[in-house]
Scaffold this motif. Structure first.
Motif, PDB file in Angstrom:
ATOM      1  N   ARG A  47       0.826  -1.215   0.000  1.00 25.22           N
ATOM      2  CA  ARG A  47       0.000   0.000   0.000  1.00 25.22           C
ATOM      3  C   ARG A  47       0.856   1.258   0.000  1.00 25.22           C
ATOM      4  O   ARG A  47       0.482   2.284  -0.571  1.00 25.22           O
ATOM      5  N   LEU A  48       2.019   1.184   0.649  1.00 27.18           N
ATOM      6  CA  LEU A  48       2.913   2.337   0.683  1.00 27.18           C
ATOM      7  C   LEU A  48       3.523   2.639  -0.685  1.00 27.18           C
ATOM      8  O   LEU A  48       4.052   3.727  -0.905  1.00 27.18           O
ATOM      9  N   LEU A  49       3.466   1.678  -1.596  1.00 28.27           N
ATOM     10  CA  LEU A  49       4.023   1.881  -2.936  1.00 28.27           C
ATOM     11  C   LEU A  49       3.002   2.459  -3.903  1.00 28.27           C
ATOM     12  O   LEU A  49       3.316   2.689  -5.071  1.00 28.27           O
ATOM     13  N   VAL A  50       1.808   2.697  -3.414  1.00 24.58           N
ATOM     14  CA  VAL A  50       0.740   3.250  -4.254  1.00 24.58           C
ATOM     15  C   VAL A  50       0.543   4.720  -3.905  1.00 24.58           C
ATOM     16  O   VAL A  50       0.557   5.096  -2.738  1.00 24.58           O
ATOM     17  N   PHE A  51       0.361   5.551  -4.932  1.00 26.05           N
ATOM     18  CA  PHE A  51       0.104   6.973  -4.706  1.00 26.05           C
ATOM     19  C   PHE A  51      -0.829   7.489  -5.789  1.00 26.05           C
ATOM     20  O   PHE A  51      -1.032   6.847  -6.828  1.00 26.05           O
ATOM     21  N   ASN A  52      -1.383   8.649  -5.534  1.00 31.74           N
ATOM     22  CA  ASN A  52      -2.320   9.268  -6.474  1.00 31.74           C
ATOM     23  C   ASN A  52      -1.541  10.124  -7.473  1.00 31.74           C
ATOM     24  O   ASN A  52      -1.009  11.176  -7.101  1.00 31.74           O
ATOM     25  N   PRO A  53      -1.450   9.725  -8.744  1.00 31.94           N
ATOM     26  CA  PRO A  53      -0.665  10.501  -9.714  1.00 31.94           C
ATOM     27  C   PRO A  53      -1.248  11.880  -9.997  1.00 31.94           C
ATOM     28  O   PRO A  53      -0.507  12.788 -10.391  1.00 31.94           O
ATOM     29  N   ARG A  54      -2.530  12.063  -9.810  1.00 33.86           N
ATOM     30  CA  ARG A  54      -3.118  13.385 -10.022  1.00 33.86           C
ATOM     31  C   ARG A  54      -2.729  14.338  -8.908  1.00 33.86           C
ATOM     32  O   ARG A  54      -2.481  15.523  -9.145  1.00 33.86           O
ATOM     33  N   GLU A  55      -2.667  13.802  -7.710  1.00 30.51           N
ATOM     34  CA  GLU A  55      -2.310  14.638  -6.565  1.00 30.51           C
ATOM     35  C   GLU A  55      -0.823  14.980  -6.574  1.00 30.51           C
ATOM     36  O   GLU A  55      -0.428  16.062  -6.142  1.00 30.51           O
ATOM     37  N   HIS A  56      -0.011  14.066  -7.049  1.00 35.01           N
ATOM     38  CA  HIS A  56       1.442  14.268  -7.089  1.00 35.01           C
ATOM     39  C   HIS A  56       1.899  14.172  -8.553  1.00 35.01           C
ATOM     40  O   HIS A  56       2.619  13.255  -8.941  1.00 35.01           O
ATOM     41  N   ARG A  57       1.467  15.123  -9.328  1.00 37.02           N
ATOM     42  CA  ARG A  57       1.631  15.089 -10.781  1.00 37.02           C
ATOM     43  C   ARG A  57       3.087  15.046 -11.210  1.00 37.02           C
ATOM     44  O   ARG A  57       3.471  14.224 -12.055  1.00 37.02           O
ATOM     45  N   ASP A  58       3.912  15.925 -10.661  1.00 34.94           N
ATOM     46  CA  ASP A  58       5.312  15.982 -11.084  1.00 34.94           C
ATOM     47  C   ASP A  58       6.054  14.693 -10.769  1.00 34.94           C
ATOM     48  O   ASP A  58       6.846  14.204 -11.582  1.00 34.94           O
ATOM     49  N   PHE A  59       5.801  14.150  -9.595  1.00 35.02           N
ATOM     50  CA  PHE A  59       6.462  12.903  -9.243  1.00 35.02           C
ATOM     51  C   PHE A  59       6.008  11.777 -10.169  1.00 35.02           C
ATOM     52  O   PHE A  59       6.817  10.921 -10.567  1.00 35.02           O
ATOM     53  N   ALA A  60       4.727  11.772 -10.514  1.00 33.74           N
ATOM     54  CA  ALA A  60       4.213  10.756 -11.432  1.00 33.74           C
ATOM     55  C   ALA A  60       4.880  10.866 -12.804  1.00 33.74           C
ATOM     56  O   ALA A  60       5.178   9.848 -13.445  1.00 33.74           O
ATOM     57  N   LEU A  61       5.142  12.082 -13.251  1.00 36.22           N
ATOM     58  CA  LEU A  61       5.802  12.276 -14.539  1.00 36.22           C
ATOM     59  C   LEU A  61       7.256  11.805 -14.495  1.00 36.22           C
ATOM     60  O   LEU A  61       7.757  11.232 -15.468  1.00 36.22           O
ATOM     61  N   ALA A 176      14.064  13.382  -9.322  1.00 33.90           N
ATOM     62  CA  ALA A 176      13.099  12.719  -8.448  1.00 33.90           C
ATOM     63  C   ALA A 176      13.177  13.276  -7.027  1.00 33.90           C
ATOM     64  O   ALA A 176      12.146  13.503  -6.385  1.00 33.90           O
ATOM     65  N   SER A 177      14.386  13.495  -6.542  1.00 35.48           N
ATOM     66  CA  SER A 177      14.535  14.034  -5.190  1.00 35.48           C
ATOM     67  C   SER A 177      13.997  15.457  -5.093  1.00 35.48           C
ATOM     68  O   SER A 177      13.555  15.888  -4.022  1.00 35.48           O
ATOM     69  N   ASP A 178      14.021  16.195  -6.210  1.00 32.52           N
ATOM     70  CA  ASP A 178      13.504  17.566  -6.217  1.00 32.52           C
ATOM     71  C   ASP A 178      11.987  17.619  -6.101  1.00 32.52           C
ATOM     72  O   ASP A 178      11.439  18.615  -5.623  1.00 32.52           O
ATOM     73  N   VAL A 179      11.303  16.583  -6.573  1.00 30.41           N
ATOM     74  CA  VAL A 179       9.838  16.620  -6.621  1.00 30.41           C
ATOM     75  C   VAL A 179       9.194  15.637  -5.649  1.00 30.41           C
ATOM     76  O   VAL A 179       7.994  15.369  -5.750  1.00 30.41           O
TER      77      VAL A 179
END
Length: 245
Positions: A47-61, A176-179
């Motif tokens: 579950r900790l490896l799942v995240f919302n890409p819309r909420e964290h857009r830059d990280f998802a990109l 990745a560390s920046d976002v």
């Protein structure tokens, strides 16, 4: 068997890095992590490896870019031996020698581009331009590989791709560390980031045989051209990142 010169070329960079590791291990202080009694169920780890890409857009990109770049690199790492055997007509012994020779050079190229690219990226405070450059290098190498008919072009293609891998690896990690959405949970988010590596390495070999079957089988031209297009997708995902230049 490998010739003495090829073996020396292959072992020299490994021995250098081994020596540097020993120096690092004995000179850099390392404090043990504090003990904890917290217990996590396996389901909680996933579950900790799942995240919302819309909420964290830059990280998802960033995650997507890493995935796409790694797919292109996996096409090379998985099929370069078969390429030498099938298209260039080498016997296994000759193919092994060529891979050792190019791999020895590739270690130096990858490391050099990773170090120089990382330093320049930090000093110039720019990430995206280095991502664009690395994806261009990767695509160029994969296109050369797609049409290579001899060892010189094969070696050139591999050097381009490994240079791209080194440059992309260091700068994309910084990106990745920046976002990272929450620096207090940096370990969790970097774990998610590295899932892009393992996922792409598992998925790419599944689709590669389908691409190779285009036109009757062993279509390495199609395989590496598709890899070039996919790798270029990493530049598009980086372009859409807003928080970092």
């Amino acid at each position: 068997m490998l010739t003495g010169d090829l073996l020396l070329l292959f072992l020299f960079p490994i021995s250098v890095y081994a020596a540097l590791f020993v120096v690092y291990a004995f000179t850099i202080p390392d404090r043990p992590a504090p003990a904890t009694t917290d217990q996590f169920a396996l389901s909680a780890v996933f579950r900790l490896l799942v995240f919302n890409p819309r909420e964290h857009r830059d990280f998802a990109l960033v995650w997507l870019g890493r995935f796409l770049m790694q797919v292109g690199l996996t096409f090379l790492s998985t099929y370069q031996l078969y390429f030498l055997l099938d298209r260039l007509g080498l016997v296994p012994e000759e193919a092994g020698q060529q891979l050792a020779f190019v791999g020895g050079i590739g270690i130096l190229v990858t490391t050099s581009f990773a170090i120089v690219g990382g330093i320049l990226s930090d000093r110039l405070k720019r990430r995206k331009v280095f991502i664009y450059l690395s994806t261009a290098l990767s695509a160029t190498g994969l296109i050369i590989m797609a049409f290579a008919g001899g060892i010189p072009l094969f070696a050139t293609a591999v050097v381009f791709i490994l240079a791209a891998a080194g440059l992309f690896g260091s700068v994309d990690l910084a990106l990745a560390s920046d976002v990272i959405p929450d620096s207090a949970e940096a370990g969790r988010w970097m774990g998610i980031y590295y899932v892009a590596n393992t996922t792409s390495s598992a998925i790419a070999p599944i689709f590669a045989p389908v691409i190779l079957l285009i036109g009757g089988g062993k279509n390495y031209t199609a395989l590496f051209l598709v890899g070039a297009v996919v790798a270029l997708g990493a530049s598009l995902s980086a372009w859409r990142i807003r928080a970092v230049r």
